[in-house]
Design a protein around this motif. Structure first.
Motif, PDB file in Angstrom:
ATOM      1  N   TYR A  27       0.835  -1.188   0.000  1.00  0.00           N
ATOM      2  CA  TYR A  27       0.000   0.000   0.000  1.00  0.00           C
ATOM      3  C   TYR A  27       0.873   1.242   0.000  1.00  0.00           C
ATOM      4  O   TYR A  27       1.915   1.283   0.642  1.00  0.00           O
ATOM      5  CB  TYR A  27      -0.918   0.037   1.230  1.00  0.00           C
ATOM      6  CG  TYR A  27      -1.960  -1.055   1.236  1.00  0.00           C
ATOM      7  CD1 TYR A  27      -3.217  -0.829   0.707  1.00  0.00           C
ATOM      8  CD2 TYR A  27      -1.670  -2.304   1.772  1.00  0.00           C
ATOM      9  CE1 TYR A  27      -4.177  -1.828   0.713  1.00  0.00           C
ATOM     10  CE2 TYR A  27      -2.620  -3.313   1.776  1.00  0.00           C
ATOM     11  CZ  TYR A  27      -3.874  -3.070   1.246  1.00  0.00           C
ATOM     12  OH  TYR A  27      -4.807  -4.059   1.249  1.00  0.00           O
ATOM     13  N   ASP A  29       2.015   5.016   0.962  1.00  0.00           N
ATOM     14  CA  ASP A  29       1.898   5.916   2.102  1.00  0.00           C
ATOM     15  C   ASP A  29       0.875   7.000   1.787  1.00  0.00           C
ATOM     16  O   ASP A  29       0.872   7.583   0.712  1.00  0.00           O
ATOM     17  CB  ASP A  29       3.263   6.551   2.376  1.00  0.00           C
ATOM     18  CG  ASP A  29       3.268   7.365   3.645  1.00  0.00           C
ATOM     19  OD1 ASP A  29       2.578   6.962   4.590  1.00  0.00           O
ATOM     20  OD2 ASP A  29       3.966   8.387   3.675  1.00  0.00           O
ATOM     21  N   GLY A  30      -0.015   7.264   2.717  1.00  0.00           N
ATOM     22  CA  GLY A  30      -1.047   8.267   2.500  1.00  0.00           C
ATOM     23  C   GLY A  30      -2.315   7.686   1.906  1.00  0.00           C
ATOM     24  O   GLY A  30      -3.305   8.388   1.744  1.00  0.00           O
ATOM     25  N   SER A  32      -5.621   4.863   1.737  1.00  0.00           N
ATOM     26  CA  SER A  32      -6.707   4.663   2.689  1.00  0.00           C
ATOM     27  C   SER A  32      -6.487   3.463   3.594  1.00  0.00           C
ATOM     28  O   SER A  32      -7.164   3.316   4.603  1.00  0.00           O
ATOM     29  CB  SER A  32      -8.027   4.500   1.928  1.00  0.00           C
ATOM     30  OG  SER A  32      -7.948   3.376   1.060  1.00  0.00           O
ATOM     31  N   HIS A  48      -7.561   3.135   7.724  1.00  0.00           N
ATOM     32  CA  HIS A  48      -7.651   4.538   7.319  1.00  0.00           C
ATOM     33  C   HIS A  48      -6.432   5.281   7.860  1.00  0.00           C
ATOM     34  O   HIS A  48      -5.663   4.756   8.671  1.00  0.00           O
ATOM     35  CB  HIS A  48      -8.948   5.184   7.823  1.00  0.00           C
ATOM     36  CG  HIS A  48      -9.116   5.138   9.311  1.00  0.00           C
ATOM     37  ND1 HIS A  48      -8.498   6.025  10.163  1.00  0.00           N
ATOM     38  CD2 HIS A  48      -9.829   4.291  10.106  1.00  0.00           C
ATOM     39  CE1 HIS A  48      -8.828   5.747  11.408  1.00  0.00           C
ATOM     40  NE2 HIS A  48      -9.625   4.694  11.404  1.00  0.00           N
ATOM     41  N   THR A  49      -6.243   6.494   7.413  1.00  0.00           N
ATOM     42  CA  THR A  49      -5.097   7.295   7.835  1.00  0.00           C
ATOM     43  C   THR A  49      -5.106   7.495   9.344  1.00  0.00           C
ATOM     44  O   THR A  49      -6.141   7.778   9.941  1.00  0.00           O
ATOM     45  CB  THR A  49      -5.130   8.667   7.137  1.00  0.00           C
ATOM     46  OG1 THR A  49      -5.093   8.463   5.722  1.00  0.00           O
ATOM     47  CG2 THR A  49      -3.940   9.515   7.553  1.00  0.00           C
ATOM     48  N   ASN A  51      -4.667   9.548  12.425  1.00  0.00           N
ATOM     49  CA  ASN A  51      -4.642  10.951  12.849  1.00  0.00           C
ATOM     50  C   ASN A  51      -4.497  11.102  14.357  1.00  0.00           C
ATOM     51  O   ASN A  51      -4.180  12.189  14.843  1.00  0.00           O
ATOM     52  CB  ASN A  51      -5.919  11.666  12.395  1.00  0.00           C
ATOM     53  CG  ASN A  51      -5.989  11.803  10.888  1.00  0.00           C
ATOM     54  OD1 ASN A  51      -5.035  12.235  10.249  1.00  0.00           O
ATOM     55  ND2 ASN A  51      -7.119  11.410  10.304  1.00  0.00           N
ATOM     56  N   LYS A  72      -0.070  14.353  15.867  1.00  0.00           N
ATOM     57  CA  LYS A  72      -0.964  13.194  15.866  1.00  0.00           C
ATOM     58  C   LYS A  72      -0.996  12.483  17.220  1.00  0.00           C
ATOM     59  O   LYS A  72      -1.834  11.611  17.434  1.00  0.00           O
ATOM     60  CB  LYS A  72      -0.537  12.208  14.775  1.00  0.00           C
ATOM     61  CG  LYS A  72      -0.659  12.783  13.370  1.00  0.00           C
ATOM     62  CD  LYS A  72      -0.435  11.726  12.306  1.00  0.00           C
ATOM     63  CE  LYS A  72      -0.685  12.313  10.920  1.00  0.00           C
ATOM     64  NZ  LYS A  72      -0.678  11.289   9.864  1.00  0.00           N
ATOM     65  N   ASP A 114      -6.544   6.042  16.735  1.00  0.00           N
ATOM     66  CA  ASP A 114      -6.558   5.165  15.564  1.00  0.00           C
ATOM     67  C   ASP A 114      -5.516   4.059  15.701  1.00  0.00           C
ATOM     68  O   ASP A 114      -5.564   3.064  14.981  1.00  0.00           O
ATOM     69  CB  ASP A 114      -6.236   5.971  14.299  1.00  0.00           C
ATOM     70  CG  ASP A 114      -7.191   7.126  14.087  1.00  0.00           C
ATOM     71  OD1 ASP A 114      -8.408   6.902  14.166  1.00  0.00           O
ATOM     72  OD2 ASP A 114      -6.707   8.258  13.861  1.00  0.00           O
ATOM     73  N   GLN A 159       5.829   4.844   8.371  1.00  0.00           N
ATOM     74  CA  GLN A 159       4.769   4.298   7.528  1.00  0.00           C
ATOM     75  C   GLN A 159       3.410   4.420   8.210  1.00  0.00           C
ATOM     76  O   GLN A 159       2.421   4.818   7.597  1.00  0.00           O
ATOM     77  CB  GLN A 159       5.063   2.827   7.216  1.00  0.00           C
ATOM     78  CG  GLN A 159       4.021   2.142   6.337  1.00  0.00           C
ATOM     79  CD  GLN A 159       3.981   2.699   4.925  1.00  0.00           C
ATOM     80  OE1 GLN A 159       4.970   3.258   4.461  1.00  0.00           O
ATOM     81  NE2 GLN A 159       2.856   2.552   4.260  1.00  0.00           N
ATOM     82  N   GLY A 162       2.129   8.184   8.350  1.00  0.00           N
ATOM     83  CA  GLY A 162       2.094   8.973   7.123  1.00  0.00           C
ATOM     84  C   GLY A 162       3.322   9.827   6.910  1.00  0.00           C
ATOM     85  O   GLY A 162       3.251  10.894   6.295  1.00  0.00           O
TER      86      GLY A 162
END
Length: 346
Positions: A27, A29-30, A32, A48-49, A51, A72, A114, A159, A162
């Motif tokens: 996947y 970086d950045g 979904s 998901h990202t 945060n 974050k 998250d 990673q 982000g």
């Protein structure tokens, strides 16, 4: 033949880029979603990202901040607040406990993270991971026994948060210096490699010491061209409590004393006034070096963070000053300050 620094940098960056691709699990970086294989071998799916993240240890928190992801961080472990390498804005976040005395799961859940990043393999780590994942919170677990582990942890944190590009650049710089250090050390003849005891004297009142064997500190001794006497004797054990008789049998050429603060180091050096130390070769020849570790002092570099490469160079200058004269550890720290630790200059 010595490898040129430019070649070392190119090789290191290619190697780090390869590690990054493996960690990303295919996947970008950045994107979904991402699959990350953490350092305990678990595949962690982030759908998901990220945060909002809770980080339990000071060193992983420091790496996140160095990568520019401090905004974050919504919660921290109790051992983060004493760190002098973490910005005050992060140290003021909610404290959720630690994996020795326990993590307050309800406090973590209230922060709605998250992701949680933490150590594994000791204390209450396993039950903490189980409780968090049972509540639906992804957990990345990390641990370091070597310099390569610190590089891997940096890439994983980048990673997950982000910040892969920043992590790859930082890891490339660290790897280039480490590779140059290994190259210099490889030219040292076996007969010129000193026998080194790297230890702390926290239990000297009991007539014993803690010797670092297969640990990140202990492995630095080997990387810079020394012979770790504890590793010779105890192999894969991480650290061992040994009595003074064993130290006398080793009779090392060099003794490195590790401590987390200047007062602790001073106290440990005072312990060496005990006459029992005076017969040792290292003491007679004045080759006993106090070295700070951890995150409680601005002059500490040995830690599971980018500072580790500075600590390696610092130890190299003690163990083999002539072989590492071209690698200046103060310049390396200045570069890290300018490029990744700018928040410490405020």
């Amino acid at each position: 033949m010595k490898t040129s620094l430019l070649s070392v940098v190119v090789i290191a960056v290619i190697a780090v880029a390869s590690v990054g691709m493996l960690i990303a699990g295919g996947y970008l970086d950045g994107g979904s979603a991402v699959n990350i294989v953490d350092m305990s071998g678990r595949t962690v799916h982030l759908n998901h990202t990220v945060n909002r993240v809770v980080i339990l240890e000071s060193y992983w928190t420091e790496i996140a901040c160095a990568l520019g992801a401090e905004d974050k961080i919504v919660g921290i472990g109790s051992y983060v607040t004493p760190s002098v390498f973490v910005p005050d804005s992060v140290k003021s976040k909610d404290v959720v406990g630690n994996i020795f005395s326990g993590v307050n799961i309800e406090t973590v859940l209230a922060l709605d993270p998250d992701l949680v990043i933490m150590d594994y393999g000791y204390g209450k780590a396993a039950e903490t991971v189980q409780a968090l994942e049972g509540a639906g919170i992804p957990v990345i677990t990390l641990y370091a026994k070597s310099f390569d582990d610190i590089i891997n942890a940096t890439m994983i944190i980048g990673q997950a948060l982000g910040a892969s590009e920043s992590a790859q650049s930082l890891a490339g710089y660290m790897s280039s210096l480490h590779s140059q250090l290994l190259s210099n050390a490889s030219s040292i003849p076996t007969e010129e490699r000193p026998r080194v005891l790297i230890c702390n004297l926290d239990v000297w009142k009991e007539g014993q010491i803690y010797a670092y064997s297969n640990t990140s500190w202990g492995n630095v001794v080997v990387d810079v061209g020394g012979i770790n006497v504890a590793h010779e004797r105890f192999g894969g054990m991480q650290w061992v409590k040994v009595n003074v008789e064993q130290v006398l049998l080793w009779d090392p050429d060099i003794i490195v004393i590790i401590g987390r603060t200047q007062p602790i180091l001073s106290s440990q050096m005072d312990s060496m006034d005990d006459p029992i130390w005076h017969s040792l070769r290292a003491v007679k020849e004045g080759r006993v070096y106090p070295v700070l570790s951890g995150s409680y002092d601005r002059e500490s570099y040995l830690d599971w963070t980018p500072r580790m490469v500075v600590g390696e160079l610092q130890l190299a200058s003690c163990i083999h000053p002539a072989h590492f004269a071209s690698l200046n550890w103060t310049s390396a720290w200045d570069w890290l300050i300018s490029n990744y630790y700018g928040y410490l200059q405020g």
